[in-house]
Design a protein around this motif. Structure first.
Motif, PDB file in Angstrom:
ATOM      1  N   UNK A 280       0.769  -1.199   0.007  1.00 38.34           N
ATOM      2  CA  UNK A 280      -0.033   0.090   0.035  1.00 38.34           C
ATOM      3  C   UNK A 280       0.959   1.225  -0.035  1.00 38.34           C
ATOM      4  N   UNK A 281       1.985   1.171   0.703  1.00 42.41           N
ATOM      5  CA  UNK A 281       2.789   2.445   0.857  1.00 42.41           C
ATOM      6  C   UNK A 281       3.831   2.601  -0.376  1.00 42.41           C
ATOM      7  N   UNK A 282       3.645   1.545  -1.140  1.00 40.68           N
ATOM      8  CA  UNK A 282       4.587   1.708  -2.534  1.00 40.68           C
ATOM      9  C   UNK A 282       5.823   0.878  -2.306  1.00 40.68           C
ATOM     10  N   UNK A 283       6.065   0.127  -1.244  1.00 44.15           N
ATOM     11  CA  UNK A 283       6.915  -0.897  -1.286  1.00 44.15           C
ATOM     12  C   UNK A 283       6.925  -2.069  -2.179  1.00 44.15           C
ATOM     13  N   UNK A 284       7.919  -2.211  -2.823  1.00 46.92           N
ATOM     14  CA  UNK A 284       7.905  -3.304  -3.737  1.00 46.92           C
ATOM     15  C   UNK A 284       8.422  -4.545  -2.851  1.00 46.92           C
ATOM     16  N   UNK A 285       7.457  -5.605  -2.814  1.00 49.92           N
ATOM     17  CA  UNK A 285       7.895  -6.694  -1.931  1.00 49.92           C
ATOM     18  C   UNK A 285       8.274  -7.680  -2.968  1.00 49.92           C
TER      19      UNK A 285
ATOM     20  N   UNK B 567      15.639  -7.512   2.169  1.00 49.73           N
ATOM     21  CA  UNK B 567      15.395  -6.776   3.552  1.00 49.73           C
ATOM     22  C   UNK B 567      13.894  -6.492   3.804  1.00 49.73           C
ATOM     23  N   UNK B 568      13.102  -6.195   2.656  1.00 49.94           N
ATOM     24  CA  UNK B 568      11.809  -6.026   2.861  1.00 49.94           C
ATOM     25  C   UNK B 568      10.726  -7.078   3.250  1.00 49.94           C
ATOM     26  N   UNK B 573       8.530 -10.211   7.547  1.00 49.49           N
ATOM     27  CA  UNK B 573       8.245 -11.458   8.645  1.00 49.49           C
ATOM     28  C   UNK B 573       8.429 -11.055   9.972  1.00 49.49           C
ATOM     29  N   UNK B 574       9.230 -10.033  10.175  1.00 52.69           N
ATOM     30  CA  UNK B 574       9.369  -9.458  11.801  1.00 52.69           C
ATOM     31  C   UNK B 574       8.015  -8.914  11.972  1.00 52.69           C
ATOM     32  N   UNK B 575       7.373  -8.218  11.046  1.00 54.02           N
ATOM     33  CA  UNK B 575       6.074  -7.617  11.527  1.00 54.02           C
ATOM     34  C   UNK B 575       5.121  -8.857  11.923  1.00 54.02           C
TER      35      UNK B 575
END
Lengths: 596, 596
Positions: A280-285, B567-568, B573-575
């Motif tokens: 949602x915040x634009x982070x590419x996972x 890292x993302x 995972x930590x979240x």
């Protein structure tokens, strides 16, 4: 070729299916490409917000500055023309529901579809010039969903999606991801003025491994185009749907689509190997592995399979394609009905398995027994086991003029095999049929091996939806139930509704325990709806069934989720949504119950 | 039976595998039941906390009041006897690593295993009286893991697990869930004094549906017992492991176990239909559907598959069992080596597929080409494609006295078929072998159809681990790699390590792209370790591979996760961990990187 053993079953099993060839093919034109031809030229569609008790959440509205920002992010990919926005604002079901026997595409204009629909070779323009136009536009059935989005964005890359979402997140703008817009539960269209983010231009195959069969492609690739691509390389896609001509692979994954190959190749949770998702915040996972095995921590991609774009937007898919079968056979059979099993007719050699006795539905136990026998004897080549009831066959005959190739019966089953050796497959199927006939389990049938006849037999099953849409207003349910209770709800509803319903029918993917329960009436009636709901959902819950086997939740079913999921699970879903999309901008009003 | 066509391939293909029958069987006793016989009588195991740079987190310690509370929750199920706690404090790898050629069970005592190991008919006592005892206890290799837990709890029901976790959550007590304690990465044993929560007494089958093959059982059922149970009903479990005699189905799901049937039946993400999970605060999360299809919201159960007990404790499993194959065939083959393909010997009819050319490893391209051909010709009946290199065969011969049934070669492949028609399967396999021999792709081989010979051939592949353990100290890696690069890391390491390594071997599940890379040395050496790590991980990352294909992360690999996950993903995972287990009491020090 294998030397063929003379088989003992009668010659009619190999006869061709009757009826004019023209009336038998799979639907062509708009029905084969549902969604891609949605809605130009029908300005009178009532808005969802006016029809349902839903309130707009306090998102921002799109400003001129936002439009300018979007134009910078996706130059030439910002659509604001009101006419062009009509189609993506309306869900495709309108294209399949007529109330007066007119074909469901009657309302379509002849205008070219705005969306340059994706294909692997690049965008191309498709027109609806093949659609019949002799009927006027007709009013839409009651529950069609339409939003009033004023902006559609057409990014080409994950980076563009990321920049769009980052902007929307900062500005608190709601976003409605849209693939082929072929969903059945209103998950793919805006409810209010959410920005529509279309994956139509993200249509590139990124890689295909010719040994492992692993395909990596952008989310907007059309399923049928992908099928063609991998079939040319001797593989098939692990899923197949009626909507394949329009649906996008990203949408398939986002909705965890089931379909016709589920029995054989299983769920997308098993066949999808990796995903790239924009949060949602634009982070590419990046979970875009192309490995069959990867046990390095939590399998994050699973979160997004079936989450309907509410947790992130899938931009790239890595999927495992099975080898292409060399032989496909289809048998269309009539199972025995106990009262007919008198002294003069073949009698089942033994009673159905205790788990399969269904005293309320004469003949259904034999359908289940046929399934069980078939699983045992066809083993690894069984690729579909579908069933339909007598009313389905009558409606297919009445509205589509498809003649039944077999004798009348309360139930019909369609069995498909797919294998690597035509001779072996034919022999396995032959042994099964010989056994089924000899034991009296099956009393009539026809078989097809060439592609044309295979399609003709499949049409009897696949075109039921179309026949129903011509029968009147349709109340549709997509249930998962324990197989031995699968048909009881149909019998139950016939008794419950009596003459208030025109027809109550049951058909579906019996091999997966998936019933498509449909009720037709002359027109929409609130009292009939009240007789159906919540009764159908309560009945399903009583069997530990699922109120949505494969169609998902979307907008339409979000408030019946509690019939299949306990409060603890719903609470955890809400927590996951809050974690991944704290502002709730992704596909709002969908998937999660409205009462948080 | 199908009339068999005379096949053109040579008679030696059907010859029996040589060697005394006694030396060929699968391992019996402790090796067949790894984990269940862990560790009584070895008080000198160094503690993990003394060996690794890990600090105890500020959990509470178990008080007398806690013990009294546990006794009320699980009367008779609280174990505090120090001797009885030795086994569950140590991970099973100690049972497979000898340093001087002694069998790895040499250190085991003859004492009965404390844990009343689960079976479907109720608990039973198993002893190790069959174990040889002529060797003294021997020192453990360097990286064995041992905790110092002082309490083990043995609940029988989900409710008891719930009450235990509610208490631990309130009291901030850390909990280590433990199934069969057969994990490879130290995920199943405490690091400090975590309470061990064993699923051993949760061993009941709750239901089995004889048509759909859906099994619902408690998490502590042993895989082998379940296999027997469903095989009696004409089904098989969708997974099979060397550790099946001890591993629990709950542990299999928690670690997303792969194993020998993965190629055919796929991942547990596809075959597990439902789970009941107890969350860190004691909440029972009911996702225990027994339906093949269920699209009602997020598929929460997926979160727990492969999360190694760090997000919740799996208490009940619903799993789809495939029908039992009626015929199993195994072929053990030698693939062509290019230099040997001179004028006098058969030459491959065509070059390997471009995607499969591997110039650095002569002969491996032919292994891949064999796989590709085999997939195409055996299609739906192919159930395993394993490979091993020449050094593996030499070690199996040297340490286990298993003679090779085929000529010497750089590579050997084991192909298994499983199908519903013995005649058809034999014919398919025959056609494949005829083609492979005719084209020169395969130069020697042997085939087995009866169960004894099938086991003998499988032993060559399955007992490599055992042979390696007798060869010296073993550095073990479990990698997923693109198939065409699968063997390059072995060649690379041989050149890199030179005489510092005793042997560098590669074998594994080629069909899944899963390499088991093992390096042996006379003894553990920090300098050899430094030459191996992080090089192996960096090399794997360079191929977009996975540093843990099927063994998981556990304690051992948590700090190399970053080689396979960006890292993302690690952050998410930590979240998820923080959301589901905010106090971090579930299996601490595992799965997630130590640097949060």
């Amino acid at each position: 070729m294998l030397p063929r053993r003379p088989l003992a079953w009668p010659a009619w099993l190999l006869r061709g299916a009757p009826g004019a060839a023209g009336s038998w093919g799979r639907p062509v034109g708009p029905l084969a490409r549902r969604g891609c031809c949605s809605a130009p030229g029908t300005p009178e569609v009532p808005l969802t917000r006016e029809r349902y008790p839903v309130r707009r959440l306090p998102f921002s509205t799109v400003s001129k500055q936002d439009l300018a920002a979007f134009e910078r992010i996706v130059p030439g990919g910002v659509v604001t023309d009101p006419e062009a926005l009509q189609a993506p604002n309306v869900d495709w079901l309108r294209t399949l529901r007529g109330e007066d026997g007119r074909p469901p595409w009657a309302w379509l204009s002849r205008a070219p579809v705005l969306a340059q629909h994706c294909c692997l070779g690049g965008p191309r323009q498709m027109t609806l010039s093949a659609c019949p136009t002799k009927w006027d536009l007709e009013p839409l059935p009651q529950e069609h969903r339409a939003g009033c989005s004023k902006v559609l964005l057409r990014p080409r890359t994950s980076e563009e999606v990321s920049h769009i979402l980052r902007h929307c997140h900062e500005r608190n703008l709601a976003v409605n991801p849209q693939g082929g817009n072929t969903g059945m539960v209103g998950g793919s269209v805006p409810v209010f003025d959410e920005i529509i983010l279309s994956t139509a231009r993200m249509n590139r195959v990124l890689s295909f491994h010719s040994v492992s069969g692993i395909l990596v492609c952008q989310a907007g690739c059309v399923l049928e185009e992908l099928s063609r691509y991998v079939e040319e390389r001797d593989f098939i896609m692990p899923l197949d749907l009626g909507a394949k001509g329009s649906c996008h692979i990203g949408g398939n994954v986002a909705t965890n689509a089931g379909g016709l190959r589920f029995l054989r190749y299983g769920s997308l949770h098993g066949t999808v190997l990796g995903l790239e998702v924009v949060l949602a915040d634009g982070t590419v996972l990046d979970c875009l592995t192309s490995l069959r095995k990867d046990n390095t921590g939590y399998d994050l991609k699973q979160l997004f399979i079936g989450s309907e774009g509410t947790l992130g937007i899938i931009t790239t898919v890595s999927i495992l394609c099975p080898p292409k079968p060399r032989a496909v056979n289809v048998a269309f059979l009539v199972t025995c009905v106990p009262p007919a099993c008198g002294p003069g007719s073949p009698r089942p050699a033994r009673l159905p398995h205790p788990a399969l006795r269904t005293p309320g539905c004469p003949g259904f136990a034999e359908v289940l027994q046929t399934f069980s026998t078939c699983k045992g004897m066809l083993g690894e080549i069984l690729s579909a086991f579908e069933f339909m009831d007598a009313v389905c066959m009558q409606l297919v005959g009445r509205h589509l003029h498809l003649a039944s190739p077999v004798q009348e019966s309360p139930f019909y089953v369609l069995i498909e095999t797919s294998g690597s050796n035509a001779g072996h497959d034919a022999e396995k199927l032959g042994h099964f049929l010989e056994h089924a006939l000899g034991s009296g389990l099956v009393t009539d049938g026809t078989m097809a091996t060439d592609q044309r006849k295979v399609k003709m037999l499949w049409a009897l099953r696949e075109r039921i939806t179309e026949a129903l849409s011509r029968d009147g207003y349709v109340y549709k349910y997509d249930l998962s139930l324990p197989v031995e209770r699968l048909y009881d709800i149909v019998t139950d509803l016939r008794a419950r509704l009596g003459p208030h319903a025109k027809h109550v029918v049951g058909y579906g993917h019996l091999g997966d325990g998936n019933l498509h329960l449909n009720v037709t009436a002359e027109a929409f009636s609130p009292s009939l709806l009240a007789a159906l709901e919540p009764h159908v959902y309560e009945w399903t819950a009583g069997q530990q069934g699922s109120v949505s086997a494969e169609h998902g939740v979307g907008f339409r079913k979000r408030d019946v989720l509690g019939y299949s999921k306990p409060p603890g699970a719903l609470q955890l879903m809400q927590q996951l949504k809050a974690l991944l999309d704290p502002k709730g901008i992704l596909n709002p009003y969908k998937t999660l119950p409205s009462q948080a």
